[in-house]
Design a protein around this motif. Structure first.
Motif, mmCIF file in Angstrom:
data_model
loop_
_atom_site.group_PDB
_atom_site.id
_atom_site.type_symbol
_atom_site.label_atom_id
_atom_site.label_comp_id
_atom_site.label_asym_id
_atom_site.label_seq_id
_atom_site.Cartn_x
_atom_site.Cartn_y
_atom_site.Cartn_z
ATOM 1 N N ARG A 431 0.813 -1.221 0.000
ATOM 2 C CA ARG A 431 0.000 0.000 0.000
ATOM 3 C C ARG A 431 0.846 1.271 0.000
ATOM 4 N N PRO A 432 1.860 1.392 0.857
ATOM 5 C CA PRO A 432 2.665 2.619 0.807
ATOM 6 C C PRO A 432 3.424 2.789 -0.515
ATOM 7 N N VAL A 433 3.895 1.695 -1.104
ATOM 8 C CA VAL A 433 4.593 1.808 -2.395
ATOM 9 C C VAL A 433 3.627 2.281 -3.482
ATOM 10 N N THR A 434 2.421 1.718 -3.477
ATOM 11 C CA THR A 434 1.420 2.149 -4.458
ATOM 12 C C THR A 434 1.072 3.612 -4.261
ATOM 13 N N SER A 435 0.916 4.023 -3.012
ATOM 14 C CA SER A 435 0.619 5.433 -2.737
ATOM 15 C C SER A 435 1.749 6.332 -3.194
ATOM 16 N N ALA A 436 2.989 5.883 -2.975
ATOM 17 C CA ALA A 436 4.144 6.691 -3.376
ATOM 18 C C ALA A 436 4.164 6.886 -4.892
ATOM 19 N N VAL A 437 3.890 5.807 -5.635
ATOM 20 C CA VAL A 437 3.866 5.925 -7.107
ATOM 21 C C VAL A 437 2.708 6.805 -7.548
ATOM 22 N N LEU A 438 1.550 6.639 -6.926
ATOM 23 C CA LEU A 438 0.383 7.434 -7.317
ATOM 24 C C LEU A 438 0.587 8.919 -7.008
ATOM 25 N N THR A 439 1.261 9.235 -5.904
ATOM 26 C CA THR A 439 1.509 10.656 -5.609
ATOM 27 C C THR A 439 2.461 11.268 -6.635
ATOM 28 N N THR A 440 3.449 10.479 -7.089
ATOM 29 C CA THR A 440 4.346 10.980 -8.134
ATOM 30 C C THR A 440 3.570 11.212 -9.425
ATOM 31 N N ILE A 441 2.705 10.260 -9.788
ATOM 32 C CA ILE A 441 1.866 10.437 -10.980
ATOM 33 C C ILE A 441 0.954 11.649 -10.808
ATOM 34 N N ALA A 442 0.434 11.839 -9.586
ATOM 35 C CA ALA A 442 -0.457 12.975 -9.326
ATOM 36 C C ALA A 442 0.262 14.306 -9.505
ATOM 37 N N ALA A 443 1.569 14.336 -9.229
ATOM 38 C CA ALA A 443 2.326 15.580 -9.428
ATOM 39 C C ALA A 443 2.512 15.879 -10.910
ATOM 40 N N PHE A 444 2.610 14.814 -11.722
ATOM 41 C CA PHE A 444 2.891 14.998 -13.149
ATOM 42 C C PHE A 444 1.633 15.153 -14.000
ATOM 43 N N MET A 445 0.607 14.363 -13.709
ATOM 44 C CA MET A 445 -0.560 14.313 -14.596
ATOM 45 C C MET A 445 -1.180 15.679 -14.869
ATOM 46 N N THR A 916 13.446 23.744 -15.592
ATOM 47 C CA THR A 916 13.833 23.468 -14.207
ATOM 48 C C THR A 916 12.596 23.424 -13.316
ATOM 49 N N MET A 917 11.658 24.337 -13.556
ATOM 50 C CA MET A 917 10.422 24.323 -12.764
ATOM 51 C C MET A 917 9.644 23.035 -12.999
ATOM 52 N N TYR A 918 9.764 22.502 -14.198
ATOM 53 C CA TYR A 918 9.172 21.191 -14.467
ATOM 54 C C TYR A 918 9.799 20.142 -13.546
ATOM 55 N N GLY A 919 11.127 20.241 -13.385
ATOM 56 C CA GLY A 919 11.816 19.340 -12.473
ATOM 57 C C GLY A 919 11.381 19.517 -11.034
ATOM 58 N N VAL A 920 11.083 20.770 -10.645
ATOM 59 C CA VAL A 920 10.618 21.042 -9.277
ATOM 60 C C VAL A 920 9.273 20.368 -9.035
ATOM 61 N N VAL A 921 8.378 20.471 -10.018
ATOM 62 C CA VAL A 921 7.067 19.810 -9.888
ATOM 63 C C VAL A 921 7.261 18.300 -9.790
ATOM 64 N N ALA A 922 8.179 17.774 -10.620
ATOM 65 C CA ALA A 922 8.463 16.337 -10.547
ATOM 66 C C ALA A 922 8.989 15.965 -9.176
ATOM 67 N N LEU A 923 9.840 16.822 -8.638
ATOM 68 C CA LEU A 923 10.449 16.560 -7.330
ATOM 69 C C LEU A 923 9.395 16.499 -6.236
ATOM 70 N N ALA A 924 8.316 17.287 -6.400
ATOM 71 C CA ALA A 924 7.249 17.272 -5.398
ATOM 72 C C ALA A 924 6.665 15.872 -5.248
ATOM 73 N N GLY A 925 6.579 15.150 -6.377
ATOM 74 C CA GLY A 925 6.049 13.790 -6.305
ATOM 75 C C GLY A 925 7.062 12.786 -5.797
ATOM 76 N N ILE A 926 8.359 13.081 -5.982
ATOM 77 C CA ILE A 926 9.409 12.146 -5.559
ATOM 78 C C ILE A 926 9.712 12.307 -4.071
ATOM 79 N N ALA A 927 9.776 13.567 -3.624
ATOM 80 C CA ALA A 927 10.248 13.853 -2.270
ATOM 81 C C ALA A 927 9.337 13.277 -1.195
ATOM 82 N N VAL A 928 8.058 13.134 -1.498
ATOM 83 C CA VAL A 928 7.128 12.663 -0.467
ATOM 84 C C VAL A 928 7.245 11.170 -0.215
ATOM 85 N N ASN A 929 7.933 10.435 -1.119
ATOM 86 C CA ASN A 929 7.967 8.980 -0.995
ATOM 87 C C ASN A 929 8.608 8.530 0.311
ATOM 88 N N ALA A 930 9.707 9.191 0.705
ATOM 89 C CA ALA A 930 10.381 8.811 1.949
ATOM 90 C C ALA A 930 9.463 9.018 3.140
#
Length: 1024
Positions: A431-445, A916-930
């Motif tokens: 469940r946490p892994v799925t949530s982590a992937v979905l939050t990253t997708i949510a940042a990008f979609m 770069t701002m695109y990368g920042v938005v991407a980072l928002a989805g990555i950083a929350v995984n931890a």
């Protein structure tokens, strides 16, 4: 069910191999091109009225067309340019869907067709062209060169143009310096006067004789015969024998009063290469055509033609090859992906061992293969933005796999059998892994909803990321557990490296927990330190310590040097100055730098619409691919600039450097709009004077263009009537004495051949000499044209531009590299206008569109979509944890990540761009995984009855290793690109730097901030 699926390793392995094979084939089948094929919603309407001045074009062509298109919906802006003989309208529609756009194009065609009857009879029907990323810029530029500018060069160039148009993937070929053939009847005005003949009589005679008539059919002895009259002839000797109509007595043939020549139309453009005459052919490709394959076909054709150079008398030269950026981009991605993969393997091996590291890393090619398979099925191409999406997602591909495999690894170390360890691990982290992937997708979609050209250009990136992350879940939850289960990994007899690995991870856990306990004992100090770092980062951004270059991108390997001569300069004189310029530029170029240098007069390419006119000249410098031994575009520009600017003669010299990415105008692009041209011109001059005083602003130009001296004639109807002449004959005589009339046309040698009647070209010492020609009167006397017309001399306008249906002059300028940013520069100009100039010009207004307009649109939309993404992430996290407050703790990692981004850009001196701002938005989805896996582990321990403090410390100790592994693998995957190990890129480098620095910083802070927030909140929650 799950156990049976995991035990069926044959199915998993066959599926794995199938995806790899088809993905590899799909990758090779994807068409290669520089940019994605997008429709800019731009339409160009071009109408030609031969011989008309800019003022006439504005009144008789442009104004009626603009009145017509006002009725079309969804127009964002309309820009027009009225110049000698040509009206050009650029219409940009709103960001509408393809179906609506097609409807608006049909509406536009209908409105233009409705107004065609109001246009002059001799105007050529308007041509409507849709501009896309495929046909806006040539994929390859070829020059056809010869020793002499003769008919052979023209014929060979025409044949080559037609051959290139037939190549697979070619949309059209735009020639420069290729003139159409003409049969010219150049009469001698003195001979006509001596014989009391009128130029209109001669023109009408030719028109009558140049007719082919189908008379019909007759019955001859029971057989049907067709009867036709043939009058057209391309043979000059036959045309010379035409008798003149209306003459009695002495027989007069056309050849007695005129020269008949099969030649070329009056040149409007000329080109040279290495001082030799040339024709330049710009090859545009079709949408989704493979650029690399297309250019290879062009090169093969060039080689075949050049083998016949001695027989044909012409040679083909490759001036510019736009496959170079595409090849470099693909090579750059492949190099960095390979280095990243090796670094990911190294990190995984360090923590998990060689076997599990290998099983984890092979998931990357599987996921990429599946992604390319899907992209191929969707009809996408392999381009810079697709590769950017791959680079962004590269470091995330193994994040979920690492968490899963670490959980399996942890249980197998404790002696749990592989299949049971797999099931238990998936129950723990699924469940946490799925949530982590979905939050990253949510940042990008949400970024797929980004409007404007930038949105169209970048839309494929979130699609690539979403596809890859979805496939990564399949790999992490199915392929990886099966591979681990059948790998027969045994921990019963650990080797020396395995024992070291266990000691190392244990020491990391103990050291981390001790540091965390110290931080938890001084929460105020810890929170203050983190807050200070965030405030400091915002201060550095606000103080301008971070460079802002919103469209930072890698320069194309070519540049232009532009010259503008005095308005009255003739085309040959401009071409001579272009030859001088070509010599100066070539002097500073080395063999390893340059591919070819081409000069041309009569046209000047710009970032948007080209400039036309005999006083415009340009030198195109095509460069070799970048290597360690040759110089960059900026270095070459710096080398030639001083000598070029010292060239005497031109009234303006500028440089044009093109870069990849979405099309934008120059950093400063200001449209001065009004109704009175003199007032607009004065305001534009005032703005340019101010901008010239700012050292950071360079290459200041405007698009007004001075006009030539004009002789304006007005028919004197009283004098014409008294002389007994037809007013139309007087008007036509003026035209026949200058450019002449096209009285007929025919097909000759596969080409359209027009027949033009005009006076013999001559050089006048005074414009009044033109009016000395005398017309025969009915009485037999002669009367000079000067007595039948009134005339005045004046300076005409070279071109008249409109923006949103008002007259306008656009002032544009570049910025000195590494100086002020676009927004600051525009704000300086706006402030000067508001405080100094607005009072002087109250009837004018400024339009700051162009790059600034695109920046504002993109910034506003990215901000809104970022908040939308945060909302989706909160929704997913709230569902996962069944809590209102825990998602807020997790989202606290985002400002920490942004702090790291600013620090990374500050250290590397990379600019803050929209990419770069695109990368920042991407980072928002990555950083929350931890934070997700930390809080999930803490909740599990609380459910098992632990106290809040012990649950917090246990979760931190249990999750620190997978958090470090996932963060380090992401950083490892992108570090090559961020540091330039596999090649530098102004587009991708800053994006990778943003993610690497942001993730590194946020990971460290997350490991301290999230446990402290979790303990404080959960203690308060339990007490409540």
């Amino acid at each position: 069910m799950m156990m049976r699926l995991f035990k069926n390793h044959v199915l998993a392995n066959l599926t794995f191999v199938l995806v790899l094979v088809i993905g590899f084939l799909s990758y090779n089948l994807l068409p290669r091109q520089q940019d994605p094929t997008i429709n800019f919603n731009w339409v160009v309407v071009t109408t030609v009225l031969p011989g008309a001045s800019a003022d006439d074009i504005e009144k008789r062509i442009t104004d009626p067309l603009e009145d017509a298109i006002r009725n079309v919906s969804d127009i964002k802006f309309a820009s027009s340019n009225s110049r000698e003989a040509v009206s050009s309208l650029l219409i940009r529609f709103e960001d509408i869907n393809e179906r609506t756009f097609d409807k608006r194009i049909n509406d536009l065609r209908r409105e233009i067709q409705n107004v065609e009857d109001e246009l002059p009879a001799n105007a050529i029907d308007p041509v409507i062209l849709e501009i896309t990323s495929a046909n806006a810029f040539p994929s390859v530029t070829v020059a056809v060169t010869a020793q002499d500018d003769d008919e052979n060069l023209r014929i060979q160039s025409r044949n080559i143009e037609e051959d290139l148009e037939r190549l697979l993937g070619v949309d059209r070929v735009d020639p420069v310096g290729l003139d159409d053939p003409e049969l010219q009847i150049n009469f001698d005005p003195a001979a006509l006067q001596a014989l009391a003949l009128s130029p209109t009589d001669l023109s009408d005679t030719v028109s009558v004789w140049f007719r082919d008539i189908s008379a019909g059919s007759v019955d001859v002895g029971g057989q049907a015969w067709l009867v036709r009259m043939v009058g057209r002839s391309a043979n000059p000797d036959q045309v010379k024998q035409i008798p003149l109509i209306g003459q009695q007595g002495e027989e007069i043939t056309l050849g007695r009063v005129a020269d008949v020549l099969q030649t070329r139309e009056k040149a409007t453009q000329d080109a040279i290469i290495d001082g030799k005459p040339a024709v330049v052919l710009a090859v545009m490709k079709k949408a989704n055509a493979n650029t690399i394959d297309l250019v290879e076909r062009v090169k093969v054709y060039m080689d075949q033609r050049n083998e016949l150079a001695e027989a044909t008398g012409v040679k083909l030269v490759l001036v510019d090859d736009q496959t170079i950026p595409t090849r470099e981009a693909i090579t750059l991605m492949q190099n960095n992906a390979l280095i990243g993969l090796l670094l990911v393997l190294l990190v995984a091996w360090l923590f998990l061992g060689a076997h599990i590291a290998f099983l984890t890393a092979i998931g990357i090619p599987f996921i990429l293969a599946g992604t390319f398979w899907v992209l191929w099925g969707m009809g996408e191409t392999l381009n810079v933005t697709v590769l950017l999406g791959v680079v962004i997602v590269l470091g995330m591909l193994v994040d979920d796999a690492v968490v899963v495999v670490e959980a399996i690894y942890h249980r197998m170390q404790q002696g749990v059998p592989p299949y049971e360890a797999t099931i238990a691990s998936l129950r723990e982290v699924g469940r946490p892994v799925t949530s982590a992937v979905l939050t990253t997708i949510a940042a990008f979609m949400p970024l797929m909803l980004l409007p404007g050209i930038l949105g169209d250009f970048m839309r494929v990136i979130p699609m690539v990321v979403t596809i890859a992350l979805a496939i990564s879940l399949v790999e992490a939850f199915w392929m990886l557990p099966v591979h681990v289960s059948v790998a027969r990994i045994n921990f019963e007899k650990p080797g020396r490296m395995q024992r070291f690995r266990v000691r190392m991870t244990h020491k990391i856990q103990i050291t981390y927990v001790r540091a965390l306990i110290k931080a938890m004992r001084k929460p105020l100090l810890t929170f203050s330190l983190i807050g200070t770092l965030f405030i400091g980062a915002m201060g550095a951004l606000g103080a301008g310590l971070i460079k802002l270059d919103f469209f930072a991108s890698d320069p194309l390997r070519l540049f232009y040097v532009n010259i503008e001569m005095a308005p009255q300069t003739s085309l040959p004189a401009t071409l001579e100055k272009v030859k001088e310029l070509e010599t100066i530029v070539s002097k500073h170029l080395k063999e390893e730098d340059v591919r070819a240098v081409v000069g041309y007069a009569g046209q000047q390419f710009t970032e948007t619409a080209p400039m036309f006119g005999e006083h415009y000249g340009q030198v195109l410098v095509g460069l070799q691919p970048k290597t360690e031994n040759n110089r960059s575009v900026d270095e070459l520009l710096a080398a030639v600039r001083e000598d070029v600017l010292a060239l005497p003669g031109p009234v303006n010299i500028t440089f044009l450097r093109l870069a990849g990415g979405p099309p934008v105008s120059k950093p400063i692009s200001i449209k001065v709009r009004g109704d009175e041209y003199a007032e607009i011109r004065s305001a534009a001059n005032a703005l340019q004077t101010y901008m010239d005083s700012v050292p950071e602003i360079t290459d200041i130009t405007d698009d007004a263009g001075g006009g030539r001296m004009t002789l304006t004639l007005k028919a004197d109807y009283d004098a014409i009537t008294q002389a007994g002449l037809n007013p139309l004959d007087v008007i036509r005589t003026a035209q026949l004495l200058v450019d002449g009339e096209v009285v007929a046309d025919m097909q000759h040698d596969g080409e359209k051949l027009e027949v033009r009647v005009r006076a013999k070209p001559q050089v006048y010492t005074d414009i009044d000499q033109l009016l000395d020609f005398s017309l025969p009167l009915p009485s037999g006397e002669l009367m000079p044209l000067s007595r039948l017309v009134s005339f005045e001399r004046e300076q005409s306008l070279g071109n008249i531009r409109h923006y949103n249906f008002r007259r306008a002059i656009t002032v544009e300028a570049d910025l000195v590299p590494d100086s002020i940013d676009t927004v600051t520069a525009n704000n300086m100009v706006i402030e000067h206008w508001n405080t100094q100039l607005q009072v002087q010009y109250p009837n004018l207004d400024l339009d700051f569109s162009g790059e600034l307009d695109d920046i504002q649109e993109s910034m506003d939309a990215i901000g809104i979509l970022f908040l939308f993404g945060i909302g989706l992430m909160y929704l997913i996290l709230g569902t996962q944890f069944s809590s209102y407050w825990q998602p807020f703790m997790i989202l606290m990692t985002i400002p920490m990540a942004f702090t790291g981004v600013v620090m990374g850009l500050l250290i590397t001196q990379n600019p803050l761009s929209l990419f770069t701002m695109y990368g920042v938005v991407a980072l928002a989805g990555i950083a929350v995984n931890a934070a997700i896996v930390l809080i999930s582990a803490g909740n599990q321990r609380l459910d098992q009855g632990m106290s809040v403090k012990h649950a917090t410390l246990y979760a931190a100790r249990r999750r620190v290793i997978p958090i470090l592994i996932t963060s380090l693998t992401t950083i490892a995957g992108l570090s090559s690109l961020a540091t330039g190990l596999g090649g530098h890129s102004l587009i991708w480098g800053p994006v990778a730097t943003a993610i690497v620095s942001g993730l590194a910083f946020s990971t460290v802070l997350t490991l301290f901030l999230i446990p402290m927030l979790y303990r404080i909140f959960m203690q308060w929650s339990h007490r409540s």
